[in-house]
Design a protein around this motif. Structure first.
Motif, PDB file in Angstrom:
ATOM      1  N   ALA A   1       0.838  -1.203   0.000  1.00 33.47           N
ATOM      2  CA  ALA A   1       0.000   0.000   0.000  1.00 33.47           C
ATOM      3  C   ALA A   1       0.875   1.255   0.000  1.00 33.47           C
ATOM      4  CB  ALA A   1      -0.940  -0.002   1.198  1.00 33.47           C
ATOM      5  N   ARG A   2       1.920   1.275   0.818  1.00 31.18           N
ATOM      6  CA  ARG A   2       2.826   2.429   0.860  1.00 31.18           C
ATOM      7  C   ARG A   2       3.540   2.607  -0.484  1.00 31.18           C
ATOM      8  NH1 ARG A   2       3.311   0.759   6.131  1.00 31.18           N
ATOM      9  NH2 ARG A   2       5.023  -0.668   5.728  1.00 31.18           N
ATOM     10  N   GLN A   3       3.961   1.498  -1.063  1.00 29.53           N
ATOM     11  CA  GLN A   3       4.641   1.574  -2.366  1.00 29.53           C
ATOM     12  C   GLN A   3       3.705   2.101  -3.448  1.00 29.53           C
ATOM     13  OE1 GLN A   3       6.342  -2.274  -3.127  1.00 29.53           O
ATOM     14  NE2 GLN A   3       7.691  -2.163  -1.345  1.00 29.53           N
ATOM     15  N   LEU A   4       2.458   1.615  -3.440  1.00 29.16           N
ATOM     16  CA  LEU A   4       1.490   2.093  -4.426  1.00 29.16           C
ATOM     17  C   LEU A   4       1.252   3.588  -4.237  1.00 29.16           C
ATOM     18  CD1 LEU A   4      -0.551   1.794  -6.699  1.00 29.16           C
ATOM     19  CD2 LEU A   4      -2.242   1.105  -4.969  1.00 29.16           C
ATOM     20  N   TRP A   5       1.045   4.025  -2.986  1.00 28.77           N
ATOM     21  CA  TRP A   5       0.822   5.438  -2.725  1.00 28.77           C
ATOM     22  C   TRP A   5       1.990   6.254  -3.287  1.00 28.77           C
ATOM     23  CZ3 TRP A   5       3.567   9.234  -0.274  1.00 28.77           C
ATOM     24  CH2 TRP A   5       2.900  10.432  -0.067  1.00 28.77           C
ATOM     25  N   HIS A   6       3.205   5.814  -3.014  1.00 24.79           N
ATOM     26  CA  HIS A   6       4.390   6.533  -3.480  1.00 24.79           C
ATOM     27  C   HIS A   6       4.450   6.573  -5.014  1.00 24.79           C
ATOM     28  CE1 HIS A   6       8.429   8.140  -3.467  1.00 24.79           C
ATOM     29  NE2 HIS A   6       8.769   7.200  -4.325  1.00 24.79           N
ATOM     30  N   ARG A   7       4.213   5.446  -5.661  1.00 24.48           N
ATOM     31  CA  ARG A   7       4.268   5.379  -7.131  1.00 24.48           C
ATOM     32  C   ARG A   7       3.227   6.298  -7.773  1.00 24.48           C
ATOM     33  NH1 ARG A   7       3.005  -0.249  -8.015  1.00 24.48           N
ATOM     34  NH2 ARG A   7       2.928   0.264 -10.209  1.00 24.48           N
ATOM     35  N   VAL A   8       2.020   6.319  -7.203  1.00 22.89           N
ATOM     36  CA  VAL A   8       0.961   7.176  -7.748  1.00 22.89           C
ATOM     37  C   VAL A   8       1.328   8.646  -7.546  1.00 22.89           C
ATOM     38  CG1 VAL A   8      -1.449   7.913  -7.412  1.00 22.89           C
ATOM     39  CG2 VAL A   8      -0.892   5.482  -7.596  1.00 22.89           C
ATOM     40  N   MET A   9       1.827   8.996  -6.367  1.00 23.80           N
ATOM     41  CA  MET A   9       2.181  10.395  -6.104  1.00 23.80           C
ATOM     42  C   MET A   9       3.318  10.869  -7.020  1.00 23.80           C
ATOM     43  SD  MET A   9       0.039  11.515  -4.043  1.00 23.80           S
ATOM     44  CE  MET A   9      -1.280  10.329  -3.996  1.00 23.80           C
ATOM     45  N   VAL A  10       4.317  10.031  -7.233  1.00 21.18           N
ATOM     46  CA  VAL A  10       5.421  10.395  -8.127  1.00 21.18           C
ATOM     47  C   VAL A  10       4.901  10.589  -9.553  1.00 21.18           C
ATOM     48  CG1 VAL A  10       7.545   9.523  -9.212  1.00 21.18           C
ATOM     49  CG2 VAL A  10       7.257   9.391  -6.726  1.00 21.18           C
ATOM     50  N   ALA A  11       4.036   9.692 -10.010  1.00 24.03           N
ATOM     51  CA  ALA A  11       3.474   9.806 -11.360  1.00 24.03           C
ATOM     52  C   ALA A  11       2.649  11.088 -11.499  1.00 24.03           C
ATOM     53  CB  ALA A  11       2.625   8.585 -11.685  1.00 24.03           C
ATOM     54  N   ILE A  12       1.874  11.427 -10.478  1.00 21.08           N
ATOM     55  CA  ILE A  12       1.053  12.639 -10.516  1.00 21.08           C
ATOM     56  C   ILE A  12       1.948  13.884 -10.502  1.00 21.08           C
ATOM     57  CG2 ILE A  12      -0.583  14.031  -9.179  1.00 21.08           C
ATOM     58  CD1 ILE A  12      -1.989  11.362  -8.460  1.00 21.08           C
ATOM     59  N   GLU A  13       2.993  13.869  -9.687  1.00 25.84           N
ATOM     60  CA  GLU A  13       3.927  15.007  -9.664  1.00 25.84           C
ATOM     61  C   GLU A  13       4.552  15.214 -11.044  1.00 25.84           C
ATOM     62  OE1 GLU A  13       6.831  14.409  -6.583  1.00 25.84           O
ATOM     63  OE2 GLU A  13       5.307  14.430  -5.021  1.00 25.84           O
ATOM     64  N   HIS A  14       4.911  14.133 -11.692  1.00 28.02           N
ATOM     65  CA  HIS A  14       5.480  14.223 -13.040  1.00 28.02           C
ATOM     66  C   HIS A  14       4.442  14.774 -14.013  1.00 28.02           C
ATOM     67  CE1 HIS A  14       7.008  12.765 -16.957  1.00 28.02           C
ATOM     68  NE2 HIS A  14       8.172  13.110 -16.424  1.00 28.02           N
ATOM     69  N   ALA A  15       3.214  14.296 -13.909  1.00 31.26           N
ATOM     70  CA  ALA A  15       2.149  14.774 -14.796  1.00 31.26           C
ATOM     71  C   ALA A  15       1.855  16.251 -14.557  1.00 31.26           C
ATOM     72  CB  ALA A  15       0.884  13.948 -14.598  1.00 31.26           C
ATOM     73  N   ALA A  16       2.017  16.724 -13.331  1.00 30.89           N
ATOM     74  CA  ALA A  16       1.778  18.139 -13.042  1.00 30.89           C
ATOM     75  C   ALA A  16       2.795  19.031 -13.742  1.00 30.89           C
ATOM     76  CB  ALA A  16       1.804  18.374 -11.531  1.00 30.89           C
ATOM     77  N   VAL A  17       3.994  18.504 -13.981  1.00 31.46           N
ATOM     78  CA  VAL A  17       5.027  19.262 -14.683  1.00 31.46           C
ATOM     79  C   VAL A  17       4.901  19.082 -16.197  1.00 31.46           C
ATOM     80  CG1 VAL A  17       7.517  19.578 -14.983  1.00 31.46           C
ATOM     81  CG2 VAL A  17       6.585  19.127 -12.703  1.00 31.46           C
ATOM     82  N   TYR A  18       4.558  17.872 -16.616  1.00 29.11           N
ATOM     83  CA  TYR A  18       4.473  17.543 -18.049  1.00 29.11           C
ATOM     84  C   TYR A  18       3.113  16.916 -18.369  1.00 29.11           C
ATOM     85  CZ  TYR A  18       9.495  18.092 -17.514  1.00 29.11           C
ATOM     86  OH  TYR A  18      10.743  18.586 -17.213  1.00 29.11           O
ATOM     87  N   PRO A  19       2.031  17.666 -18.222  1.00 32.15           N
ATOM     88  CA  PRO A  19       0.689  17.084 -18.368  1.00 32.15           C
ATOM     89  C   PRO A  19       0.370  16.573 -19.762  1.00 32.15           C
ATOM     90  CG  PRO A  19       0.558  19.465 -18.224  1.00 32.15           C
ATOM     91  CD  PRO A  19       1.987  19.094 -17.933  1.00 32.15           C
ATOM     92  N   GLU A  20       1.030  17.093 -20.773  1.00 27.45           N
ATOM     93  CA  GLU A  20       0.719  16.719 -22.149  1.00 27.45           C
ATOM     94  C   GLU A  20       1.394  15.418 -22.581  1.00 27.45           C
ATOM     95  OE1 GLU A  20      -1.578  18.584 -23.730  1.00 27.45           O
ATOM     96  OE2 GLU A  20      -1.634  19.798 -21.921  1.00 27.45           O
ATOM     97  N   LEU A  21       2.266  14.853 -21.749  1.00 25.33           N
ATOM     98  CA  LEU A  21       2.970  13.625 -22.132  1.00 25.33           C
ATOM     99  C   LEU A  21       2.104  12.377 -22.024  1.00 25.33           C
ATOM    100  CD1 LEU A  21       6.571  14.109 -20.703  1.00 25.33           C
ATOM    101  CD2 LEU A  21       5.751  14.442 -23.039  1.00 25.33           C
ATOM    102  N   ALA A  22       1.117  12.390 -21.156  1.00 23.28           N
ATOM    103  CA  ALA A  22       0.256  11.215 -20.980  1.00 23.28           C
ATOM    104  C   ALA A  22      -0.720  11.117 -22.148  1.00 23.28           C
ATOM    105  CB  ALA A  22      -0.500  11.307 -19.667  1.00 23.28           C
ATOM    106  N   PRO A  23      -1.140   9.897 -22.473  1.00 22.66           N
ATOM    107  CA  PRO A  23      -2.075   9.730 -23.590  1.00 22.66           C
ATOM    108  C   PRO A  23      -3.437  10.382 -23.319  1.00 22.66           C
ATOM    109  CG  PRO A  23      -1.354   7.586 -22.737  1.00 22.66           C
ATOM    110  CD  PRO A  23      -0.744   8.634 -21.880  1.00 22.66           C
ATOM    111  N   VAL A  24      -4.002  10.927 -24.369  1.00 22.58           N
ATOM    112  CA  VAL A  24      -5.352  11.488 -24.328  1.00 22.58           C
ATOM    113  C   VAL A  24      -6.344  10.330 -24.271  1.00 22.58           C
ATOM    114  CG1 VAL A  24      -7.054  12.745 -25.742  1.00 22.58           C
ATOM    115  CG2 VAL A  24      -4.686  13.546 -25.608  1.00 22.58           C
ATOM    116  N   ILE A  25      -7.450  10.531 -23.572  1.00 23.94           N
ATOM    117  CA  ILE A  25      -8.545   9.552 -23.592  1.00 23.94           C
ATOM    118  C   ILE A  25      -9.409   9.927 -24.793  1.00 23.94           C
ATOM    119  CG2 ILE A  25     -10.514   8.579 -22.358  1.00 23.94           C
ATOM    120  CD1 ILE A  25      -9.066   9.388 -19.746  1.00 23.94           C
TER     121      ILE A  25
END
Length: 104
Positions: A33-57
């Motif tokens: 659970a701690r690892q998942l929380w950390h992985r999600v937070m890191v991914a979100i932090e990255h997306a906050a800096v580079y939001p256009e890199l993730a695929p469009v729905i």
């Protein structure tokens, strides 16, 4: 000079759903659970800096995107001006109805 991060804002249902997911995992495996929380937070932090890199729905348009790097989960978000609004954290194999993320 680096890019300026967007402000991350969680939709209430997304935050509550992620909390429930973490609690469920934590009951069996607190470290996971701690690892998942950390992985999600890191991914979100990255997306906050580079939001256009993730695929469009595709069914929702360019402002709706999803992070697929947090396997086996997907993080659905929407760019709203200077905000990155987290709409859901879902298992990838869950039924995915893009229409449920359309907000008025």
């Amino acid at each position: 000079m680096g890019a300026k991060a967007l402000i991350v804002q969680w939709a209430a249902p997304a935050e509550a759903g992620f909390d429930r997911l973490l609690a469920y995992i934590e009951a069996e495996n607190p470290d996971a659970a701690r690892q998942l929380w950390h992985r999600v937070m890191v991914a979100i932090e990255h997306a906050a800096v580079y939001p256009e890199l993730a695929p469009v729905i595709p069914d929702l348009g360019r402002s709706y995107r999803e992070l697929l790097s947090v396997r086996p989960f997907r993080v659905v978000y929407r760019v709203e001006g200077r905000r990155l609004r987290i709409l859901a954290v879902l298992r990838k194999e869950a039924d995915f109805d893009p229409g449920r993320f359309l907000e008025p």
